[in-house]
Write a protein that holds these residues in place. Structure first.
Motif, PDB file in Angstrom:
ATOM      1  N   ALA A  70       1.022  -1.053   0.024  1.00 51.01           N
ATOM      2  CA  ALA A  70       0.107   0.083  -0.033  1.00 51.01           C
ATOM      3  C   ALA A  70       0.782   1.199  -0.025  1.00 51.01           C
ATOM      4  O   ALA A  70       1.690   1.528   0.727  1.00 51.01           O
ATOM      5  CB  ALA A  70      -0.883   0.121   1.345  1.00 51.01           C
ATOM      6  N   GLY A  71       0.573   2.117  -0.888  1.00 54.09           N
ATOM      7  CA  GLY A  71       1.372   3.329  -1.019  1.00 54.09           C
ATOM      8  C   GLY A  71       2.560   3.324  -1.958  1.00 54.09           C
ATOM      9  O   GLY A  71       3.133   4.352  -2.000  1.00 54.09           O
ATOM     10  N   LYS A  72       2.961   2.056  -2.325  1.00 55.90           N
ATOM     11  CA  LYS A  72       4.250   1.836  -3.109  1.00 55.90           C
ATOM     12  C   LYS A  72       3.692   1.906  -4.319  1.00 55.90           C
ATOM     13  O   LYS A  72       2.622   1.473  -4.884  1.00 55.90           O
ATOM     14  CB  LYS A  72       4.821   0.559  -2.630  1.00 55.90           C
ATOM     15  N   THR A  73       4.820   1.941  -5.412  1.00 56.99           N
ATOM     16  CA  THR A  73       4.529   1.737  -6.850  1.00 56.99           C
ATOM     17  C   THR A  73       5.514   0.737  -7.282  1.00 56.99           C
ATOM     18  O   THR A  73       6.741   0.853  -6.778  1.00 56.99           O
ATOM     19  CB  THR A  73       4.895   3.195  -7.638  1.00 56.99           C
ATOM     20  N   VAL A  74       5.156  -0.336  -7.990  1.00 54.40           N
ATOM     21  CA  VAL A  74       6.282  -1.303  -8.702  1.00 54.40           C
ATOM     22  C   VAL A  74       6.181  -1.081  -9.990  1.00 54.40           C
ATOM     23  O   VAL A  74       5.137  -0.782 -10.841  1.00 54.40           O
ATOM     24  CB  VAL A  74       5.354  -2.717  -8.344  1.00 54.40           C
ATOM     25  N   MET A  75       7.715  -1.115 -10.440  1.00 57.60           N
ATOM     26  CA  MET A  75       7.837  -1.095 -12.214  1.00 57.60           C
ATOM     27  C   MET A  75       8.605  -2.241 -12.161  1.00 57.60           C
ATOM     28  O   MET A  75       9.458  -2.746 -11.417  1.00 57.60           O
ATOM     29  CB  MET A  75       8.239   0.098 -12.348  1.00 57.60           C
ATOM     30  N   PRO A  76       8.870  -2.801 -13.579  1.00 57.12           N
ATOM     31  CA  PRO A  76       9.718  -3.703 -13.778  1.00 57.12           C
ATOM     32  C   PRO A  76      11.185  -3.031 -13.623  1.00 57.12           C
ATOM     33  O   PRO A  76      11.456  -2.116 -13.880  1.00 57.12           O
ATOM     34  CB  PRO A  76       9.409  -3.895 -15.234  1.00 57.12           C
ATOM     35  N   ALA A  77      12.033  -3.807 -13.281  1.00 55.37           N
ATOM     36  CA  ALA A  77      13.340  -3.932 -13.157  1.00 55.37           C
ATOM     37  C   ALA A  77      13.930  -3.330 -14.764  1.00 55.37           C
ATOM     38  O   ALA A  77      13.445  -3.956 -15.586  1.00 55.37           O
ATOM     39  CB  ALA A  77      13.952  -4.894 -12.810  1.00 55.37           C
ATOM     40  N   MET A  78      14.887  -2.576 -14.578  1.00 53.47           N
ATOM     41  CA  MET A  78      15.508  -1.902 -15.971  1.00 53.47           C
ATOM     42  C   MET A  78      16.351  -2.939 -16.496  1.00 53.47           C
ATOM     43  O   MET A  78      16.871  -3.955 -16.056  1.00 53.47           O
ATOM     44  CB  MET A  78      16.275  -0.759 -15.574  1.00 53.47           C
ATOM     45  N   ILE A  79      16.497  -2.721 -17.983  1.00 52.63           N
ATOM     46  CA  ILE A  79      17.749  -3.413 -18.663  1.00 52.63           C
ATOM     47  C   ILE A  79      18.384  -2.176 -19.426  1.00 52.63           C
ATOM     48  O   ILE A  79      17.966  -1.489 -20.217  1.00 52.63           O
ATOM     49  CB  ILE A  79      16.693  -4.227 -19.658  1.00 52.63           C
ATOM     50  N   ASN A  80      19.698  -2.525 -19.224  1.00 53.91           N
ATOM     51  CA  ASN A  80      20.600  -1.333 -19.822  1.00 53.91           C
ATOM     52  C   ASN A  80      21.701  -2.265 -20.731  1.00 53.91           C
ATOM     53  O   ASN A  80      22.331  -3.111 -20.527  1.00 53.91           O
ATOM     54  CB  ASN A  80      21.537  -0.942 -18.451  1.00 53.91           C
ATOM     55  N   VAL A  81      21.295  -1.390 -22.005  1.00 55.70           N
ATOM     56  CA  VAL A  81      21.882  -2.350 -23.055  1.00 55.70           C
ATOM     57  C   VAL A  81      23.470  -1.718 -23.298  1.00 55.70           C
ATOM     58  O   VAL A  81      23.933  -2.217 -24.474  1.00 55.70           O
ATOM     59  CB  VAL A  81      21.072  -2.518 -24.309  1.00 55.70           C
ATOM     60  N   HIS A  82      23.834  -0.880 -22.672  1.00 56.70           N
ATOM     61  CA  HIS A  82      25.204  -0.032 -23.079  1.00 56.70           C
ATOM     62  C   HIS A  82      26.010   0.453 -21.832  1.00 56.70           C
ATOM     63  O   HIS A  82      25.729   1.406 -21.433  1.00 56.70           O
ATOM     64  CB  HIS A  82      25.141   0.972 -24.055  1.00 56.70           C
ATOM     65  N   VAL A  83      26.902  -0.374 -21.386  1.00 59.13           N
ATOM     66  CA  VAL A  83      27.982  -0.103 -20.577  1.00 59.13           C
ATOM     67  C   VAL A  83      29.389  -0.767 -20.808  1.00 59.13           C
ATOM     68  O   VAL A  83      29.442  -1.307 -21.619  1.00 59.13           O
ATOM     69  CB  VAL A  83      27.508  -0.502 -18.806  1.00 59.13           C
ATOM     70  N   HIS A  84      30.194  -0.207 -19.942  1.00 51.27           N
ATOM     71  CA  HIS A  84      31.556  -0.890 -20.165  1.00 51.27           C
ATOM     72  C   HIS A  84      32.107  -1.114 -18.543  1.00 51.27           C
ATOM     73  O   HIS A  84      32.734  -0.576 -18.052  1.00 51.27           O
ATOM     74  CB  HIS A  84      32.471   0.110 -20.851  1.00 51.27           C
ATOM     75  N   ILE A  85      31.969  -2.546 -18.855  1.00 51.15           N
ATOM     76  CA  ILE A  85      32.070  -3.175 -17.265  1.00 51.15           C
ATOM     77  C   ILE A  85      33.497  -3.764 -17.079  1.00 51.15           C
ATOM     78  O   ILE A  85      34.069  -4.006 -17.889  1.00 51.15           O
ATOM     79  CB  ILE A  85      31.110  -4.303 -17.210  1.00 51.15           C
ATOM     80  N   GLY A  86      33.905  -3.790 -15.799  1.00 46.02           N
ATOM     81  CA  GLY A  86      35.133  -4.374 -15.354  1.00 46.02           C
ATOM     82  C   GLY A  86      36.411  -3.626 -15.087  1.00 46.02           C
ATOM     83  O   GLY A  86      37.289  -4.327 -14.566  1.00 46.02           O
ATOM     84  N   TYR A  87      36.508  -2.450 -15.465  1.00 43.34           N
ATOM     85  CA  TYR A  87      37.781  -1.913 -15.560  1.00 43.34           C
ATOM     86  C   TYR A  87      37.883  -0.841 -14.105  1.00 43.34           C
ATOM     87  O   TYR A  87      39.038  -0.674 -13.753  1.00 43.34           O
ATOM     88  CB  TYR A  87      38.103  -0.858 -16.823  1.00 43.34           C
ATOM     89  N   GLU A  88      36.639  -0.676 -14.061  1.00 44.95           N
ATOM     90  CA  GLU A  88      36.643   0.506 -12.504  1.00 44.95           C
ATOM     91  C   GLU A  88      36.972  -0.270 -11.301  1.00 44.95           C
ATOM     92  O   GLU A  88      36.199  -1.409 -11.277  1.00 44.95           O
ATOM     93  CB  GLU A  88      35.264   1.133 -12.723  1.00 44.95           C
ATOM     94  N   LYS A  89      37.891   0.331 -10.402  1.00 45.47           N
ATOM     95  CA  LYS A  89      37.709  -0.164  -9.308  1.00 45.47           C
ATOM     96  C   LYS A  89      37.812   0.834  -8.092  1.00 45.47           C
ATOM     97  O   LYS A  89      38.367   0.575  -6.908  1.00 45.47           O
ATOM     98  CB  LYS A  89      39.006  -1.110  -8.968  1.00 45.47           C
ATOM     99  N   TYR A  90      37.521   2.105  -8.508  1.00 43.07           N
ATOM    100  CA  TYR A  90      37.028   3.184  -7.883  1.00 43.07           C
ATOM    101  C   TYR A  90      38.682   3.795  -7.128  1.00 43.07           C
ATOM    102  O   TYR A  90      38.717   4.941  -6.629  1.00 43.07           O
ATOM    103  CB  TYR A  90      36.224   3.066  -6.661  1.00 43.07           C
ATOM    104  N   THR A  91      39.632   2.752  -6.687  1.00 35.62           N
ATOM    105  CA  THR A  91      40.861   3.444  -6.380  1.00 35.62           C
ATOM    106  C   THR A  91      41.934   3.611  -7.667  1.00 35.62           C
ATOM    107  O   THR A  91      42.449   4.278  -7.625  1.00 35.62           O
ATOM    108  CB  THR A  91      41.590   2.683  -5.379  1.00 35.62           C
ATOM    109  N   THR A  92      41.674   2.583  -8.592  1.00 35.35           N
ATOM    110  CA  THR A  92      42.345   2.369  -9.804  1.00 35.35           C
ATOM    111  C   THR A  92      41.525   2.029 -10.658  1.00 35.35           C
ATOM    112  O   THR A  92      40.394   1.991 -10.505  1.00 35.35           O
ATOM    113  CB  THR A  92      43.462   1.275  -9.550  1.00 35.35           C
ATOM    114  N   TRP A  93      41.861   2.445 -12.031  1.00 30.71           N
ATOM    115  CA  TRP A  93      41.116   1.884 -13.195  1.00 30.71           C
ATOM    116  C   TRP A  93      41.903   1.562 -14.400  1.00 30.71           C
ATOM    117  O   TRP A  93      43.202   1.954 -14.521  1.00 30.71           O
ATOM    118  CB  TRP A  93      40.528   3.351 -13.868  1.00 30.71           C
ATOM    119  N   GLY A  94      41.453   0.262 -14.799  1.00 35.04           N
ATOM    120  CA  GLY A  94      42.334  -0.180 -16.161  1.00 35.04           C
ATOM    121  C   GLY A  94      42.157  -1.648 -16.146  1.00 35.04           C
ATOM    122  O   GLY A  94      41.393  -2.464 -15.366  1.00 35.04           O
TER     123      GLY A  94
END
Ligand code: ZN
Length: 448
Positions: A70-94
Motif C-alpha cells: 500500500a502506498g508503493k509503486t512497482v515497476m519492472p526492473a530496468m535493462i541497460n544495453v550499453h555499459v563498459h564493465i570491469g575496469y573500474e575499481k574506484y581507487t584504480t582503473w584499467g
C-alpha cells in the motif's frame, strides 16, 4: 570439502524451497512497462521466481505469504544495453582490474539501482565473458544483474576513445579488421560461439583515428544479419549515422553531435526504425556534483572528493566544473534533434556508457538518463517502457521487461510514483530479482 559441499547443497535446497512458496504482493500501484495504464491497488503473485498472476483482483493461492505494498509503486526492473564493465575499481582503473570478481561487483551495483540485465558493449574479453556467463547461469555467483556482452569491431588502432582503448588493448579485446573478408570470417567465428550481437565503431575521433570503411561495416552487418545477430553502431556525426542506418545497423549508439538532423535522415529513420541507445547523460555534468545521497551512497568518499575537486570539464570524465563553452549549443541541438528522432521512429532503449572512464557509478546513470528523456519530451511512461520492455525485446529476453504472467519477477518497489515525477524512480524501497529481494543494505555496507 565434503562437509562444505553438503552445507552448500543444504543451503541451495533451502533457497529453492523458499523460492517455490507463493508470495502475494498486494495493494501497490503496478506499472506494467508496456505503456498501458498503471493498475491502481493491484496484486500479483510470484512463485518459482516468476509472476503467476497479476491484476486488480486475482485468486491468491492458499497459504501464500502476503506482502503489503500500500502506498508503493512497482515497476519492472530496468535493462541497460550499453555499459563498459570491469575496469573500474574506484581507487584504480584499467585492465589490471578486469576479473570475474570485479565484473560481479559492477553487476551488483547495477542490481542495487534496479537493473536486472546489463550489457557490456565492445569492451569485454571474449573467453572470460563467455565463462562468466556460464558461471552466472549455473548459479556460481551471488545474485546480481544478468551479464550480457557484445564483441567490438574496429580498424587496427581504431575503436574506443583513448582511455578505454588503453584498457581494452591490454586484454586484446577489440577485433581489429581491415577488409570485408576478415570481418566476415570473424563474425562467423562469433556466431559459432553463440554470440548474438556485436558492436562497430564508425568514428575518426576528429581525424585522429582510422575510421571503419563502408565496405567493412557493410560486410559485418550483412554477415551478422545472415546469422541472426544484431549490430550496434557507434556513430556521432550525421553523415556516419545516416551511413550505418542505411547499411542496416540495428542499434544506434550516441547522439549526433553539433549538427541538426535533416529530412533525408528523418526519412531514413522512418523507413528503418533503428533502436537508439542515447547515452545522453554521459555528456552532462555528473550527478555526483548535486550532493544527492542517491548517487553518493555506493561510492567511496575519496572518489566523491576527487570528482568534486575536478573542475576542468572533459568529455566522459566526471567533474564538477562550470558548464563548458559548448554546453548551451549542445542543449539546443539536443532539444531540436531528440523529439525528431523519436517522432521519426527511432526506438529508444536504455544505455548509459557507464564505466567508459574512471569515476562512473554503475546503476545510478540509468536514473539520470530516464530523467533526461522526460526533460526532452518523453512521458514518464514512455521513458519507463524504453528502460524495460523495449530493451528486453532488443535482447530477445521474452521472459523479462514487463510485469505480466510468465515473466521473471524482476521489479522495483518505489516509495513514490514515477509517472507523476520521473525522479521518483530514485525512491527505491527494494529491488527483486527472480522473485528474491536483493540485499541492498548488505551491499552498501560492503561498498562503504
Ligand atoms: Zn560505449
Amino acid at each position: 570439502m565434503k562437509t562444505l559441499a553438503f552445507y552448500i547443497a543444504l543451503a541451495s535446497l533451502a533457497v529453492i524451497a523458499h523460492a517455490q512458496q507463493a508470495v502475494v504482493y498486494e495493494g501497490g500501484r503496478l506499472i506494467i512497462g508496456d505503456g498501458s495504464a498503471a493498475i491502481e491497488n493491484g496484486t500479483f503473485v510470484v512463485q518459482n521466481g516468476h509472476i503467476t498472476a497479476i491484476g486488480r483482483t486475482i485468486n491468491a493461492p492458499a497459504g501464500a505469504t502476503r506482502v503489503n505494498l500500500a502506498g508503493k509503486t512497482v515497476m519492472p526492473a530496468m535493462i541497460n544495453v550499453h555499459v563498459h564493465i570491469g575496469y573500474e575499481k574506484y581507487t584504480t582503473w584499467g585492465a589490471q582490474n578486469y576479473t570475474a570478481e570485479n565484473v560481479l561487483d559492477h553487476l551488483q551495483r547495477e542490481a542495487f539501482y534496479g537493473t536486472a540485465v546489463t550489457q557490456s558493449v565492445g569492451s569485454s574479453p571474449l573467453e572470460a565473458s563467455l565463462q562468466f556467463q556460464r558461471d552466472q547461469q549455473s548459479g556460481k555467483f551471488p545474485v546480481a544483474s544478468r551479464f550480457f556482452f557484445t564483441p567490438g569491431y574496429a580498424p587496427p588502432n581504431g575503436g574506443p576513445d583513448e582511455v578505454l582503448r588503453e584498457a581494452t588493448n591490454a586484454l586484446h579485446v577489440i577485433n581489429e579488421v581491415s577488409t570485408a573478408q576478415e570481418a566476415r570470417a570473424s563474425i562467423q567465428k562469433m556466431a559459432g560461439v553463440g554470440i548474438k550481437a556485436v558492436k562497430i565503431w564508425v568514428d575518426d575521433r576528429r581525424g585522429t583515428y582510422p575510421k571503419m570503411t563502408p565496405e567493412v561495416y557493410t560486410a559485418i552487418i550483412d554477415e551478422a544479419h545472415k546469422r541472426g545477430m544484431i549490430v550496434h553502431a557507434h556513430a556521432t556525426t550525421l553523415a556516419d549515422q545516416k551511413a550505418v542506418v542505411k547499411a542496416g545497423a540495428d542499434v544506434l549508439v550516441h547522439l549526433v553531435q553539433n549538427e541538426r538532423l535533416d529530412d533525408e535522415y528523418l526519412a531514413l529513420l522512418k523507413e528503418k526504425k533503428p533502436y537508439w541507445a542515447t547515452v545522453i547523460s554521459l555528456g552532462d555534468q555528473t550527478a555526483v556534483c548535486q550532493q544527492d545521497p542517491f548517487f553518493e551512497q555506493a561510492l567511496p568518499a575519496a572518489v566523491i572528493a576527487k570528482i568534486r575537486a575536478t573542475t576542468e570539464r572533459r568529455p566522459l570524465a566526471p567533474s564538477c566544473g562550470p558548464p563548458s563553452a559548448n554546453t548551451a549549443t549542445r542543449e539546443a541541438i539536443l532539444a531540436y534533434n531528440f523529439p525528431r528522432m523519436i517522432a521519426a521512429g527511432a526506438r529508444i532503449v536504455l544505455g548509459t556508457d557507464t564505466g567508459v572512464h574512471p569515476g562512473h557509478t554503475f546503476g545510478s546513470g540509468e536514473h539520470v538518463e530516464l530523467a533526461r528523456w522526460v526533460q526532452l519530451g518523453l512521458t514518464p511512461a514512455q521513458a519507463i517502457t524504453a528502460a524495460t520492455q523495449r530493451p528486453a525485446e532488443l535482447l530477445g529476453l521474452k521472459d523479462m521487461g514487463t510485469l505480466a504472467v510468465g515473466k521473471r519477477a524482476n521489479f522495483l518497489v518505489l516509495d513514490a510514483n514515477p509517472l507523476e515525477n520521473i525522479l521518483n524512480t530514485r525512491k527505491i524501497s527494494s529491488v527483486y530479482l527472480d522473485g528474491a529481494k536483493f540485499d541492498r543494505e548488505a551491499q552498501l555496507v560492503r561498498w562503504k
